[in-house]
Design an enzyme around this catalytic site. Structure first.
Site, mmCIF file in Angstrom:
data_model
loop_
_atom_site.group_PDB
_atom_site.id
_atom_site.type_symbol
_atom_site.label_atom_id
_atom_site.label_comp_id
_atom_site.label_asym_id
_atom_site.label_seq_id
_atom_site.Cartn_x
_atom_site.Cartn_y
_atom_site.Cartn_z
ATOM 1 N N LYS A 1 0.852 -1.155 0.199
ATOM 2 C CA LYS A 1 0.048 0.159 -0.010
ATOM 3 C C LYS A 1 0.867 1.141 0.116
ATOM 4 O O LYS A 1 0.485 2.435 -0.671
ATOM 5 C CB LYS A 1 -0.980 0.011 1.209
ATOM 6 C CG LYS A 1 -2.151 -1.023 0.919
ATOM 7 C CD LYS A 1 -3.367 -0.697 1.958
ATOM 8 C CE LYS A 1 -4.400 -1.770 1.542
ATOM 9 N NZ LYS A 1 -5.540 -1.405 2.491
ATOM 10 N N LYS B 1 -3.994 -9.583 -5.962
ATOM 11 C CA LYS B 1 -5.159 -9.905 -5.075
ATOM 12 C C LYS B 1 -6.166 -8.945 -5.892
ATOM 13 O O LYS B 1 -5.785 -7.870 -6.017
ATOM 14 C CB LYS B 1 -4.770 -9.793 -3.754
ATOM 15 C CG LYS B 1 -5.945 -10.146 -2.823
ATOM 16 C CD LYS B 1 -5.656 -9.491 -1.249
ATOM 17 C CE LYS B 1 -5.774 -8.074 -1.209
ATOM 18 N NZ LYS B 1 -6.729 -7.930 -0.038
ATOM 19 N N LYS C 1 -10.964 -4.085 -3.476
ATOM 20 C CA LYS C 1 -11.857 -3.110 -3.692
ATOM 21 C C LYS C 1 -11.466 -1.821 -3.955
ATOM 22 O O LYS C 1 -12.166 -0.746 -4.549
ATOM 23 C CB LYS C 1 -12.974 -3.242 -2.501
ATOM 24 C CG LYS C 1 -12.161 -2.733 -1.160
ATOM 25 C CD LYS C 1 -13.482 -2.819 -0.104
ATOM 26 C CE LYS C 1 -13.244 -3.696 1.068
ATOM 27 N NZ LYS C 1 -12.033 -3.678 1.715
HETATM 28 N N1 AQP Z 1 -9.081 -11.026 -3.146
HETATM 29 C C1 AQP Z 1 -9.522 -11.531 -1.839
HETATM 30 N N2 AQP Z 1 -9.689 -12.985 -1.831
HETATM 31 C C2 AQP Z 1 -10.010 -13.498 -0.753
HETATM 32 N N3 AQP Z 1 -10.381 -12.761 0.419
HETATM 33 C C3 AQP Z 1 -10.295 -11.395 0.457
HETATM 34 N N4 AQP Z 1 -10.158 -10.402 1.407
HETATM 35 C C4 AQP Z 1 -9.737 -9.287 0.971
HETATM 36 N N5 AQP Z 1 -9.375 -9.448 -0.494
HETATM 37 C C5 AQP Z 1 -9.563 -10.578 -0.727
HETATM 38 C C6 AQP Z 1 -10.775 -10.793 2.880
HETATM 39 O O1 AQP Z 1 -11.764 -9.747 2.977
HETATM 40 C C7 AQP Z 1 -11.523 -9.398 4.343
HETATM 41 C C8 AQP Z 1 -11.945 -8.001 4.642
HETATM 42 O O2 AQP Z 1 -10.692 -7.103 4.016
HETATM 43 P P1 AQP Z 1 -10.332 -5.761 4.368
HETATM 44 O O3 AQP Z 1 -11.613 -5.077 3.760
HETATM 45 O O4 AQP Z 1 -10.284 -5.451 5.838
HETATM 46 O O5 AQP Z 1 -8.771 -5.557 4.037
HETATM 47 P P2 AQP Z 1 -8.301 -6.026 2.674
HETATM 48 O O6 AQP Z 1 -7.742 -7.464 2.954
HETATM 49 O O7 AQP Z 1 -7.083 -4.996 2.499
HETATM 50 O O8 AQP Z 1 -9.355 -6.140 1.382
HETATM 51 P P3 AQP Z 1 -9.375 -5.336 0.074
HETATM 52 O O9 AQP Z 1 -10.481 -5.523 -0.710
HETATM 53 O O10 AQP Z 1 -7.838 -5.455 -0.506
HETATM 54 O O11 AQP Z 1 -9.281 -3.801 0.817
HETATM 55 P P4 AQP Z 1 -8.432 -2.577 0.320
HETATM 56 O O12 AQP Z 1 -8.465 -2.324 -1.194
HETATM 57 O O13 AQP Z 1 -9.130 -1.405 0.967
HETATM 58 O O14 AQP Z 1 -6.952 -3.068 0.794
HETATM 59 C C9 AQP Z 1 -10.298 -9.845 4.875
HETATM 60 O O15 AQP Z 1 -10.881 -11.135 5.558
HETATM 61 C C10 AQP Z 1 -9.387 -10.406 3.661
HETATM 62 O O16 AQP Z 1 -8.688 -11.231 3.980
#
Ligand code: AQP
Length: 331
Positions: free
Chosen positions: A113, A195, A198
């Site tokens: 990030k 990965k 969002k």
């Molecule tokens: N691509 C993924 N596949 C499976 N699980 C995923 N998670 C995130 N991306 C995937 C799981 O979703 C939960 C919530 O995640 P988060 O919002 O707390 O943070 P993150 O992991 O950083 O998710 P994002 O979507 O990638 O958010 P941003 O873009 O804001 O950083 C967690 O259980 C995560 O493992």
């Protein structure tokens, strides 16, 4: 057994968040070993990168409605907003003071990030895992259902709990991650070695649970694959097709082996068409339910009850922690 997990309202949740986390929450809420299940909206984590105020509020509300639309039952799961339980930040600070800069700098998510920040890297982006550890340790949670990307943060949480317990005597339950066998890491549709996230700047990379169904289908049909022309699960050499197989397997509850067999003579267009239809079938009822809930009173009712319950547990725990450390006056 107590479970806790959360998702950041940093955009609309994706198919990755759904398959890696939320779908699992829905299954786990019915476990007879459960004493408590807490699911929160991690708004304090979302501000580690810049957020627009109006969007953030909208995303918080939308995430609650999506939790419910995906099948979380407020009778079984307490849903609350992280910033409405001040003890998370209180313990977050304590854990920052028991963590080391070096161990935070090693976190993969921080390194990834950090690269994407154009307007400076906030201190919060580095210390995020201490707050995440607080989210979990505050409730003496035994199990944390997460996608595989959060495994490293969970390991740090365990290290912090063990360190604190040895410095101040047993205080925290050392939690275990609970990672689904399938769907723990759904990949980007335009770069299947990355990965699905969002907050990806390119919306073609992810499927939002609230994307129009025709858009969902279009995104799947134009997902990056390869030029081999055969459907086989091989993450190393065929990451795009493997990702679509994983998605199909999760939404249809069919094993990858069975899918490989079914599509062994199919071309990519036919396979993608079926994946698109299967995902559409999964998301259509969720979207219908979401539209019913989003403007209803249910959202505030669920959040009020969740906030009160979480504060009740968290305030008792933070008082004990402050006493162990010697902060303030004895209570
Ligand atoms: N691509 C993924 N596949 C499976 N699980 C995923 N998670 C995130 N991306 C995937 C799981 O979703 C939960 C919530 O995640 P988060 O919002 O707390 O943070 P993150 O992991 O950083 O998710 P994002 O979507 O990638 O958010 P941003 O873009 O804001 O950083 C967690 O259980 C995560 O493992």
């Amino acid at each position: 057994m107590r479970l806790i997990s959360g998702i950041q309202p940093s955009g609309n949740i994706t198919l990755g968040n759904y398959l890696g986390a939320v779908k699992n929450f829905v299954k786990l809420q019915n476990s007879d070993k459960l004493t408590d299940f807490l699911v929160f909206i991690a708004d304090l984590h979302a501000i580690t990168v810049p957020q627009d105020k109006t969007e953030l509020r909208k995303n918080i509300k939308s995430l609650v409605a999506l939790y419910l639309a995906c099948g979380l039952d407020p009778e079984k799961v307490k849903i609350f907003i992280q910033s409405e339980v001040p003890a998370h930040t209180m313990l977050g600070w304590v854990l920052q003071c028991n963590g080391y800069i070096g161990e935070l700098e090693r976190m993969t998510q921080y390194k990834d990030k950090k690269e994407r920040q154009v307007a400076g890297v906030s201190v919060g982006l580095l210390t995020y895992p201490s707050l995440m550890a607080a989210d979990i340790l505050l409730y003496d949670a035994n199990l944390v259902p997460v996608g595989v990307d959060q495994k490293q943060h969970l390991e740090l949480t365990r290290d912090l709990a063990i360190r604190f317990n040895s410095r101040y005597q047993d205080t925290f339950v050392v939690p275990e991650p609970y990672i689904p066998e399938a769907g723990a890491k759904i990949m980007s549709l335009i770069d299947p070695t990355k990965k699905m996230s969002k907050s990806d700047p390119n919306p073609k990379a992810y499927i939002s649970l609230l994307d129009d169904i025709n858009v969902v289908k279009k995104k799947i049909k134009s997902a990056v694959t390869d030029s081999d022309g055969f459907v086989k699960y091989d993450v190393e050499n065929k990451p795009g097709i493997s990702n679509l197989l994983t998605i199909m397997s999760c939404v249809t509850n069919t094993s990858i082996k069975e899918l490989e067999e079914k599509y062994k003579d199919s071309n990519y267009a036919t396979f993608k068409e079926d994946v698109a239809n299967a995902v559409a079938l999964e998301l259509t009822p969720i979207q219908a339910k979401y539209n019913e809930i989003i403007n209803s009173k249910m959202i505030d009712e669920v959040l009020d009850a969740g906030r009160d319950y979480a504060n009740y547990l968290a305030n008792k725990k933070i008082a004990k922690i402050y006493n162990k450390i010697g902060l303030g006056r004895k209570r």
